[in-house]
Design a protein around this motif. Structure first.
Motif, PDB file in Angstrom:
ATOM      1  N   ASP A 147      -6.328   5.959  26.435  1.00 49.46           N
ATOM      2  CA  ASP A 147      -7.496   5.303  27.023  1.00 49.46           C
ATOM      3  C   ASP A 147      -8.085   6.160  28.146  1.00 49.46           C
ATOM      4  OD1 ASP A 147      -9.301   3.701  28.345  1.00 49.46           O
ATOM      5  OD2 ASP A 147      -8.001   1.934  28.440  1.00 49.46           O
ATOM      6  N   PRO A 148      -9.331   6.633  27.974  1.00 52.79           N
ATOM      7  CA  PRO A 148      -9.938   7.467  29.023  1.00 52.79           C
ATOM      8  C   PRO A 148     -10.057   6.751  30.360  1.00 52.79           C
ATOM      9  CG  PRO A 148     -11.311   7.424  27.053  1.00 52.79           C
ATOM     10  CD  PRO A 148     -10.217   6.433  26.833  1.00 52.79           C
ATOM     11  N   ILE A 149     -10.219   5.426  30.333  1.00 52.13           N
ATOM     12  CA  ILE A 149     -10.320   4.716  31.615  1.00 52.13           C
ATOM     13  C   ILE A 149      -8.968   4.778  32.329  1.00 52.13           C
ATOM     14  CG2 ILE A 149     -11.013   2.583  32.779  1.00 52.13           C
ATOM     15  CD1 ILE A 149     -13.292   3.155  31.163  1.00 52.13           C
ATOM     16  N   ALA A 150      -7.893   4.782  31.553  1.00 53.99           N
ATOM     17  CA  ALA A 150      -6.567   4.957  32.176  1.00 53.99           C
ATOM     18  C   ALA A 150      -6.533   6.286  32.921  1.00 53.99           C
ATOM     19  CB  ALA A 150      -5.466   4.893  31.123  1.00 53.99           C
ATOM     20  N   GLY A 151      -7.147   7.327  32.322  1.00 54.50           N
ATOM     21  CA  GLY A 151      -7.181   8.628  32.997  1.00 54.50           C
ATOM     22  C   GLY A 151      -7.843   8.519  34.356  1.00 54.50           C
ATOM     23  N   MET A 152      -8.912   7.741  34.420  1.00 50.41           N
ATOM     24  CA  MET A 152      -9.611   7.590  35.701  1.00 50.41           C
ATOM     25  C   MET A 152      -8.795   6.748  36.674  1.00 50.41           C
ATOM     26  SD  MET A 152     -13.405   7.166  34.256  1.00 50.41           S
ATOM     27  CE  MET A 152     -13.804   8.120  32.803  1.00 50.41           C
ATOM     28  N   ALA A 153      -8.158   5.707  36.148  1.00 48.55           N
ATOM     29  CA  ALA A 153      -7.314   4.872  37.020  1.00 48.55           C
ATOM     30  C   ALA A 153      -6.161   5.698  37.582  1.00 48.55           C
ATOM     31  CB  ALA A 153      -6.786   3.676  36.228  1.00 48.55           C
TER      32      ALA A 153
END
Ligand SMILES: C[S@@+](CC[C@H](N)C(=O)[O-])C[C@H]1O[C@@H](n2cnc3c(N)ncnc32)[C@H](O)[C@@H]1O
Length: 262
Positions: A147-153
């Protein structure tokens, strides 16, 4: 491959996680390309603002109060909001799962397990276990998630804990050629039967080819407890979960770290 979040629905953000439970597979991301980069480069300004506005910085209620994380809490709008208004894929990264909590606690209490070692956090979510490894001197870390949003988190959570960013890989690592790691850690990754089968095979190859140590954190999910991997596990430590984590996890009371020895 159906997501089965029936085992874990925080009481209050019920709508959002029910949405996850209904979905027919892992979220499909329009921007789901392979990214392997330093944590800082994940900070798309709009997503950063979204995460900052819709999560709360917290270090309480988990097994690792020394790690600060941006999580979905009852003080966040989407804890209460209708799930279909959530504009992104299912926010696994917004929860600090009991399996990850146990693993992180174990790494923080046992620095020798990670110091000077290369560590892969497979299915990193909020990044807490990778952060625990970094705090205790791992020489090389890769946080991996689909999940790319996980990368940001994970990027934001690194900053919160004043850590230099470590690389993040957004890709299904199970489909890539395997690399050598001293240690692979997996928190709460055995929640789907097909995924459990794939992980089991991948982890066996990893151990046999590279002599990698594999540690798994799990609070007793059926997909883990009933899996044939059970014959190849040694219990390392079992933790009693803090009350807030129990309440958010339908009464789960403990979480265990297992050493996988095929
Ligand atoms: C239940 S969460 C656990 C997150 C974290 N390890 C923790 O314990 O807090 C599972 C995570 O695995 C990720 N995931 C699922 N399949 C994956 C795969 N094949 N490769 C990498 N990550 C995956 C999901 O996106 C999600 O963030």
């Amino acid at each position: 491959m159906a997501l089965s979040l029936g085992w874990k629905v925080p009481r209050n953000c019920y709508g959002l996680l029910q949405k996850a439970a209904r979905s027919s597979g892992f979220p499909v991301f329009p921007w789901g390309h392979c990214s392997w980069t330093g944590a800082g480069s994940f900070l798309d300004p709009e997503i950063k603002v979204f995460l900052e506005e819709n999560t709360e910085v917290t270090s309480s209620g988990s097994l690792t109060p020394e790690i600060q994380l941006r999580l979905l809490t009852p003080r966040c709008k989407f804890w209460w909001e209708r799930a279909d208004l959530w504009p992104h894929g299912d926010p696994y990264w917004a929860i600090y799962w009991p399996g990850g909590q146990a693993l992180s606690r174990y790494l923080l209490d046992n620095p020798d397990v990670v110091r000077g070692k290369s560590v892969l956090d497979l299915g990193s979510g909020c990044g807490a276990t990778a952060i625990a490894a970094k705090m205790n001197g791992a020489s090389k870390i890769l946080a991996n998630d689909i999940d790319p949003i996980a990368g940001m988190a994970i990027t934001l959570n690194c900053e919160l804990n004043r850590l230099n960013p470590f690389p993040i890989l957004i890709k299904n690592i199970l489909s890539l050629e395997q690399s050598k790691w001293d240690l692979v850690v997996l928190g709460d990754m055995f929640y789907d039967e097909n995924l459990a089968d794939s992980l089991h095979q991948w982890l066996k190859n990893c151990c046999w080819t590279f002599g990698t140590r594999v540690l798994i954190g799990d609070p007793g999910r059926p997909q883990f407890s009933r899996h044939s991997i059970q014959h190849q596990l040694h219990k390392v430590v079992e933790y009693s979960l803090p009350e807030p984590t129990r309440q958010e996890n339908n009464g789960l009371t403990t979480s265990t770290v297992w050493d996988f020895q095929p």
